[in-house]
Design a protein around this motif. Structure first.
Motif, PDB file in Angstrom:
ATOM      1  N   SER A  76       0.821  -1.216   0.000  1.00  0.00           N
ATOM      2  CA  SER A  76       0.000   0.000   0.000  1.00  0.00           C
ATOM      3  C   SER A  76       0.854   1.265   0.000  1.00  0.00           C
ATOM      4  CB  SER A  76      -0.921   0.004   1.217  1.00  0.00           C
ATOM      5  OG  SER A  76      -0.169  -0.039   2.422  1.00  0.00           O
ATOM      6  N   GLU A  77       2.129   1.154   0.375  1.00  0.00           N
ATOM      7  CA  GLU A  77       3.008   2.319   0.370  1.00  0.00           C
ATOM      8  C   GLU A  77       3.529   2.633  -1.024  1.00  0.00           C
ATOM      9  OE1 GLU A  77       3.375   4.013   2.996  1.00  0.00           O
ATOM     10  OE2 GLU A  77       3.191   2.726   4.757  1.00  0.00           O
ATOM     11  N   GLN A  78       3.360   1.708  -1.969  1.00  0.00           N
ATOM     12  CA  GLN A  78       4.056   1.799  -3.250  1.00  0.00           C
ATOM     13  C   GLN A  78       3.181   2.267  -4.409  1.00  0.00           C
ATOM     14  OE1 GLN A  78       5.502  -2.240  -3.367  1.00  0.00           O
ATOM     15  NE2 GLN A  78       7.382  -1.726  -2.283  1.00  0.00           N
ATOM     16  N   ILE A  79       2.000   2.779  -4.129  1.00  0.00           N
ATOM     17  CA  ILE A  79       1.146   3.297  -5.194  1.00  0.00           C
ATOM     18  C   ILE A  79       0.761   4.737  -4.882  1.00  0.00           C
ATOM     19  CG2 ILE A  79       0.243   0.994  -5.680  1.00  0.00           C
ATOM     20  CD1 ILE A  79      -2.381   1.856  -4.366  1.00  0.00           C
ATOM     21  N   THR A  80       0.428   5.455  -5.921  1.00  0.00           N
ATOM     22  CA  THR A  80      -0.057   6.824  -5.780  1.00  0.00           C
ATOM     23  C   THR A  80      -1.578   6.834  -5.866  1.00  0.00           C
ATOM     24  OG1 THR A  80       1.954   7.802  -6.705  1.00  0.00           O
ATOM     25  CG2 THR A  80      -0.033   9.134  -6.787  1.00  0.00           C
ATOM     26  N   ILE A  81      -2.214   7.501  -4.902  1.00  0.00           N
ATOM     27  CA  ILE A  81      -3.663   7.693  -4.906  1.00  0.00           C
ATOM     28  C   ILE A  81      -3.924   9.139  -5.296  1.00  0.00           C
ATOM     29  CG2 ILE A  81      -5.807   7.427  -3.633  1.00  0.00           C
ATOM     30  CD1 ILE A  81      -4.164   4.880  -3.879  1.00  0.00           C
ATOM     31  N   LEU A  82      -4.794   9.328  -6.291  1.00  0.00           N
ATOM     32  CA  LEU A  82      -5.101  10.673  -6.772  1.00  0.00           C
ATOM     33  C   LEU A  82      -6.602  10.919  -6.718  1.00  0.00           C
ATOM     34  CD1 LEU A  82      -2.921   9.331  -9.217  1.00  0.00           C
ATOM     35  CD2 LEU A  82      -2.451  11.791  -9.147  1.00  0.00           C
ATOM     36  N   LEU A  83      -6.965  12.141  -6.416  1.00  0.00           N
ATOM     37  CA  LEU A  83      -8.354  12.589  -6.459  1.00  0.00           C
ATOM     38  C   LEU A  83      -8.434  13.688  -7.507  1.00  0.00           C
ATOM     39  CD1 LEU A  83     -11.237  12.526  -5.301  1.00  0.00           C
ATOM     40  CD2 LEU A  83     -10.492  14.197  -3.590  1.00  0.00           C
ATOM     41  N   ASN A  84      -9.084  13.381  -8.628  1.00  0.00           N
ATOM     42  CA  ASN A  84      -9.142  14.310  -9.765  1.00  0.00           C
ATOM     43  C   ASN A  84      -7.740  14.728 -10.213  1.00  0.00           C
ATOM     44  OD1 ASN A  84     -11.999  14.380  -9.905  1.00  0.00           O
ATOM     45  ND2 ASN A  84     -12.057  15.877  -8.242  1.00  0.00           N
ATOM     46  N   GLY A  85      -6.816  13.765 -10.191  1.00  0.00           N
ATOM     47  CA  GLY A  85      -5.456  14.021 -10.640  1.00  0.00           C
ATOM     48  C   GLY A  85      -4.538  14.632  -9.604  1.00  0.00           C
ATOM     49  N   ILE A  86      -5.047  14.888  -8.390  1.00  0.00           N
ATOM     50  CA  ILE A  86      -4.240  15.475  -7.319  1.00  0.00           C
ATOM     51  C   ILE A  86      -3.737  14.370  -6.403  1.00  0.00           C
ATOM     52  CG2 ILE A  86      -4.272  16.980  -5.303  1.00  0.00           C
ATOM     53  CD1 ILE A  86      -4.333  18.506  -7.909  1.00  0.00           C
ATOM     54  N   ASN A  87      -2.441  14.348  -6.147  1.00  0.00           N
ATOM     55  CA  ASN A  87      -1.825  13.346  -5.290  1.00  0.00           C
ATOM     56  C   ASN A  87      -2.272  13.560  -3.841  1.00  0.00           C
ATOM     57  OD1 ASN A  87      -0.124  11.739  -3.718  1.00  0.00           O
ATOM     58  ND2 ASN A  87       1.657  12.105  -4.998  1.00  0.00           N
ATOM     59  N   SER A 122       6.213   7.995  -5.157  1.00  0.00           N
ATOM     60  CA  SER A 122       5.186   7.118  -4.566  1.00  0.00           C
ATOM     61  C   SER A 122       4.577   6.150  -5.563  1.00  0.00           C
ATOM     62  CB  SER A 122       4.042   7.899  -3.898  1.00  0.00           C
ATOM     63  OG  SER A 122       4.531   8.720  -2.879  1.00  0.00           O
ATOM     64  N   SER A 123       4.646   6.427  -6.847  1.00  0.00           N
ATOM     65  CA  SER A 123       3.999   5.569  -7.835  1.00  0.00           C
ATOM     66  C   SER A 123       4.950   4.472  -8.301  1.00  0.00           C
ATOM     67  CB  SER A 123       3.506   6.399  -9.018  1.00  0.00           C
ATOM     68  OG  SER A 123       4.541   7.208  -9.543  1.00  0.00           O
ATOM     69  N   LEU A 124       5.461   3.701  -7.355  1.00  0.00           N
ATOM     70  CA  LEU A 124       6.458   2.684  -7.670  1.00  0.00           C
ATOM     71  C   LEU A 124       5.884   1.592  -8.565  1.00  0.00           C
ATOM     72  CD1 LEU A 124       9.465   1.952  -6.730  1.00  0.00           C
ATOM     73  CD2 LEU A 124       8.344   0.195  -5.350  1.00  0.00           C
ATOM     74  N   VAL A 125       4.700   1.081  -8.234  1.00  0.00           N
ATOM     75  CA  VAL A 125       4.110  -0.023  -8.998  1.00  0.00           C
ATOM     76  C   VAL A 125       2.788   0.352  -9.662  1.00  0.00           C
ATOM     77  CG1 VAL A 125       5.225  -1.832  -7.658  1.00  0.00           C
ATOM     78  CG2 VAL A 125       3.022  -0.921  -6.899  1.00  0.00           C
ATOM     79  N   GLY A 126       2.363   1.610  -9.556  1.00  0.00           N
ATOM     80  CA  GLY A 126       1.125   1.992 -10.216  1.00  0.00           C
ATOM     81  C   GLY A 126       0.446   3.164  -9.549  1.00  0.00           C
ATOM     82  N   ALA A 127      -0.734   3.490 -10.053  1.00  0.00           N
ATOM     83  CA  ALA A 127      -1.487   4.635  -9.549  1.00  0.00           C
ATOM     84  C   ALA A 127      -2.977   4.388  -9.725  1.00  0.00           C
ATOM     85  CB  ALA A 127      -1.074   5.918 -10.275  1.00  0.00           C
ATOM     86  N   ILE A 128      -3.772   4.990  -8.838  1.00  0.00           N
ATOM     87  CA  ILE A 128      -5.230   4.914  -8.903  1.00  0.00           C
ATOM     88  C   ILE A 128      -5.767   6.335  -8.822  1.00  0.00           C
ATOM     89  CG2 ILE A 128      -7.324   4.082  -7.777  1.00  0.00           C
ATOM     90  CD1 ILE A 128      -5.688   1.731  -6.713  1.00  0.00           C
ATOM     91  N   ASN A 129      -6.549   6.713  -9.808  1.00  0.00           N
ATOM     92  CA  ASN A 129      -7.104   8.063  -9.884  1.00  0.00           C
ATOM     93  C   ASN A 129      -8.618   7.993  -9.754  1.00  0.00           C
ATOM     94  OD1 ASN A 129      -7.368  10.846 -10.282  1.00  0.00           O
ATOM     95  ND2 ASN A 129      -7.425  10.649 -12.504  1.00  0.00           N
ATOM     96  N   ASN A 182       9.873   1.161 -17.899  1.00  0.00           N
ATOM     97  CA  ASN A 182       9.759   2.328 -17.033  1.00  0.00           C
ATOM     98  C   ASN A 182      10.510   2.111 -15.727  1.00  0.00           C
ATOM     99  OD1 ASN A 182       7.657   4.420 -18.145  1.00  0.00           O
ATOM    100  ND2 ASN A 182       6.819   2.397 -18.625  1.00  0.00           N
ATOM    101  N   GLU A 183      11.021   3.208 -15.189  1.00  0.00           N
ATOM    102  CA  GLU A 183      11.654   3.204 -13.880  1.00  0.00           C
ATOM    103  C   GLU A 183      10.897   4.156 -12.962  1.00  0.00           C
ATOM    104  OE1 GLU A 183      15.826   3.884 -13.932  1.00  0.00           O
ATOM    105  OE2 GLU A 183      16.209   2.486 -15.586  1.00  0.00           O
ATOM    106  N   SER A 184      10.903   3.834 -11.671  1.00  0.00           N
ATOM    107  CA  SER A 184      10.168   4.653 -10.722  1.00  0.00           C
ATOM    108  C   SER A 184      10.796   4.545  -9.344  1.00  0.00           C
ATOM    109  CB  SER A 184       8.699   4.218 -10.675  1.00  0.00           C
ATOM    110  OG  SER A 184       7.916   5.170  -9.976  1.00  0.00           O
ATOM    111  N   LEU A 185      10.240   5.311  -8.388  1.00  0.00           N
ATOM    112  CA  LEU A 185      10.766   5.326  -7.027  1.00  0.00           C
ATOM    113  C   LEU A 185       9.642   5.508  -6.031  1.00  0.00           C
ATOM    114  CD1 LEU A 185      12.247   8.726  -5.886  1.00  0.00           C
ATOM    115  CD2 LEU A 185      10.782   8.513  -7.926  1.00  0.00           C
ATOM    116  N   ARG A 186       9.994   5.278  -4.753  1.00  0.00           N
ATOM    117  CA  ARG A 186       9.046   5.508  -3.664  1.00  0.00           C
ATOM    118  C   ARG A 186       9.814   5.940  -2.431  1.00  0.00           C
ATOM    119  NH1 ARG A 186       7.313   3.617   1.610  1.00  0.00           N
ATOM    120  NH2 ARG A 186       7.994   1.496   1.062  1.00  0.00           N
TER     121      ARG A 186
END
Length: 688
Positions: A143-154, A191-198, A463-467
């Motif tokens: 749960s620490e490795q994804i980005t949660i967005l509300l209308n595109g806002i982190n 924060s978007s190491l393995v994905g994102a949910i908007n 792709n490469e990413s970080l958290r």
């Protein structure tokens, strides 16, 4: 039922044509209506034409049947998906899973968290129902490795990922939910190491002279003292919603007290302005909840309790013209109080945390003869004051005597080459964090897709990413835990390839991915030590190999059954960690090895609809019971169902979760509820 597609925006009507080299690219990213030209004319412009259909009140565009000249030609676009710049759906190189408004409203769920259970690449681990506390991971991540967005806002919480889904909006506010699987650092930053949910809320500014006023109400009641009531009013480009939910809970502690009860409320406002030169949107929200945490964090204590409160505010804009500027500014505040012994801190003091996040970003893009280029920057400041997280404060106040402040500064650049059947999207993110003296580090990415005929698409990406580590991982050193404040960020490299087929009544997609994560942050315990203790460390490297496949039958096209479909999805993953030996890890390898989801939506008779959802899950790893016994996670399967009577202005429904009363655990030894029955009514009216 879950469709790979991309975001949409308002329609653009042609008044005249330009002979500029970049004119065609200026159309991409818009729904374009051309009333006097045929599809054949558009084909002469070397752009793939597309069909339209309605999903959740939004125009969704797919590949066109070029043999049908009377269809309306449109060009679709994306705002927050697999690239920084909006691209036409037919030319986008990366897939996004979208839960449409119709699917959300028809699902037998009580929270946004529950909806994600039916997305095969998403791992939803609930410690408590009704969204009390949910850890959401993607493709074997935590749960620490994804980005949660509300209308595109982190809106990620830097304190802990456990509370990331404390969302201020009600289910009735949601227009769609977009799930981007795989590293998304190039698009969404840290924060978007393995994905994102908007989560995209329902908001559309009315056309000039148009008046919109509507009222939505909902009332639900069910098992275990469950009660939920919600209302939403919309006036033109403004809307306000509120929600209250409570439950007695489904279990008691050893002393006989309710220890899984829940009570919470939400309020959410959003507004907007759409002019010829600029478009503005804003939102503000509040969510508060308290819930019995039974054995959430320690098997020895079964009367834990937690209370969280969050506030959200954001302002976004976009200019129109050849050069698009898309600035945004936002602020989030979170309060968290944890009680190891509910209502009694004589033995163990309560933990208090207050987190503030402030951010400002600018994303810009422009079209020219070589394609579409996006560039921009973001500044994000994260601050916490706490009873036990951070460094000692110079001037302690209230409960707070510790604290920490850190900032992220990032820059991004991306270019998209768009040919008639081929798309190449490449770019990088350069980021620096003030904590731990992290230097500027570059994380590149490249996506490519090729369209074969009118129905097939193949794609590949690297792709490469970080958290960045959470404040809890850096400083939580109580209750048998010892944190390391010098943790490095996790880093991930990923390769993915896949194929998609989209026909009139059948849609299929298959993909294979490989993730290589280094500097993985995890809580570990070495039983060979004289006094074993859980420690947060950058432990080792983790490799993940996985395959996903899905197929959807449109029964309306195939069998002429209105509003009916069948969907099946499967995901298999295998992870390995180098050099673990006898080391015990808390979460890294507790991933879903197998997940199968099947969904059937049927329109039975006029007004009557039935939805049935089946889920089978097999989790890797073990957990320790209250008696100290180590047990493996067992395979379980669940059936959820919803029967609804739908009219123009109202809907009456009954829902059943865990229909066959299966007993299972999905997180440690926290027992999940049995059969949960709910009945409800929704009423929609148009005001004057």
């Amino acid at each position: 039922m879950y469709k790979p597609l991309f975001n949409q925006r308002k329609a653009l009507r042609f008044r005249h044509f330009s002979r500029k080299g970049y004119a065609l690219f200026a159309c991409l990213g818009r729904v374009v209506t051309i009333g006097v030209l045929s599809v054949a004319t558009l084909r002469a412009a070397a752009v793939t034409t597309t069909d339209t259909l309605s999903v959740g009140g939004t125009t969704v565009v797919g590949d066109a049947d070029t043999n049908t000249p009377d269809k309306e030609a449109t060009l679709d676009d994306v705002e927050v998906t697999g690239s920084r710049a909006p691209l036409a759906l037919g030319q986008a190189a990366r897939m996004v899973t979208v839960l449409s408004r119709e699917e959300i409203q028809a699902a037998p769920v009580q929270s946004i968290n529950d909806l994600l259970k039916y997305t095969v690449g998403v791992d939803v681990r609930q410690r408590g129902p009704i969204g009390a506390q949910t850890d959401v991971g993607i493709r074997g991540g935590t749960s620490e490795q994804i980005t949660i967005l509300l209308n595109g806002i982190n809106i990620c919480d830097p304190q802990t990922g456990h509370n990331a889904f404390d969302l201020p909006c009600d289910l009735s506010d949601i227009e769609r939910i977009e799930v981007l699987e795989g590293p998304a650092g190039r698009v969404f930053g840290t924060s978007s190491l393995v994905g994102a949910i908007n989560i995209v809320t329902t908001h559309a500014a009315p056309k000039l002279g148009e008046v919109r006023r509507g009222l939505n109400m909902r009332l639900e009641a069910g098992s275990f003292g469950y009660l939920s009531t919600a209302g939403r009013v919309g006036i033109n480009s403004h809307s306000l919603s509120a929600n209250y939910t409570r439950s007695d809970g489904y279990q008691r502690s050893a002393s006989g007290h309710l220890n899984s009860d829940y009570q919470g409320a939400k309020a959410f406002y959003q507004g907007g302005y759409d002019g010829e030169q600029v478009q503005l949107s804003w939102h503000a929200g509040l969510t508060t909840k308290g819930f019995g945490s039974n054995t959430f964090y320690s098997a020895k204590y079964d009367e834990q309790y937690e209370k969280t409160t969050k506030l959200y505010a954001a302002l976004q804009g976009e200019t129109h013209g050849r050069l698009h500027f898309k600035p945004a500014i936002y602020w989030n505040r979170s309060y968290d109080r944890f009680e190891l012994i509910r209502g009694d801190e004589s033995k163990v003091p309560f933990n208090h945390h207050r987190t503030d996040v402030f951010g400002i970003n600018l994303n810009s893009y422009f079209d020219w003869i070589a394609g579409r280029t996006a560039f921009g920057a973001e500044f994000r400041n994260e601050d916490i004051v706490s009873t036990n997280l951070g460094e000692p404060l110079n001037e302690p106040f209230s409960h707070y005597k510790m604290g920490l402040n850190r900032s992220n500064l990032s820059f991004h650049l991306e270019h998209n080459i768009l040919l008639s059947r081929f798309t190449l999207s490449a770019g990088f993110l350069a980021i620096k964090n003030t904590w731990n003296q992290m230097p500027f580090t570059i994380y590149p990415g490249i996506d490519a897709s090729y369209r074969i005929g009118n129905n097939w698409k193949v794609y590949v990406s690297y792709n490469e990413s970080l958290r960045m580590p959470s404040f809890t991982e850096l400083y939580y050193s109580v209750g048998g835990h010892k944190a390391d404040k010098y943790l490095k960020p996790e880093e991930l490299r990923a390769v993915e390839g896949g194929v998609k087929y989209a026909g009139l009544w059948l849609t299929m997609k298959a993909s294979m991915f490989h993730h290589h994560c280094r500097n993985m942050i995890d809580w570990i315990l070495d039983p060979t030590e004289a006094e074993p203790i859980w420690k947060s460390v950058n432990y080792t490297k983790v490799n993940t190999l996985g395959v996903e496949a899905s197929a959807t039958l449109n029964l309306e096209q195939l069998l002429h059954i209105k509003r009916s479909s069948f969907n099946i999805q499967y995901c298999y993953m295998d992870q390995d960690k180098a050099g673990t030996g006898d080391i015990q890890t808390q979460s890294t390898l507790e991933y879903l090895r197998h997940k199968l989801v099947a969904q059937l939506q049927l329109h039975l008779i006029a007004g009557l609809d039935l939805g049935v959802k089946y889920r089978l899950q097999k989790r890797a790893g073990n957990y320790t019971t209250n008696a100290g016994e180590v047990k493996p996670y067992h395979t379980y399967n669940l059936v959820d169902a919803r029967l609804s009577w739908n009219a123009d202005t109202y809907s009456i429904y009954m829902e059943a979760n865990n229909l066959f009363n299966k007993k299972y655990v999905d997180y440690g030894n926290v027992q999940q509820p049995g059969t949960w029955l709910t009945a409800g009514v929704k009423y929609n009216i148009n005001l004057w």
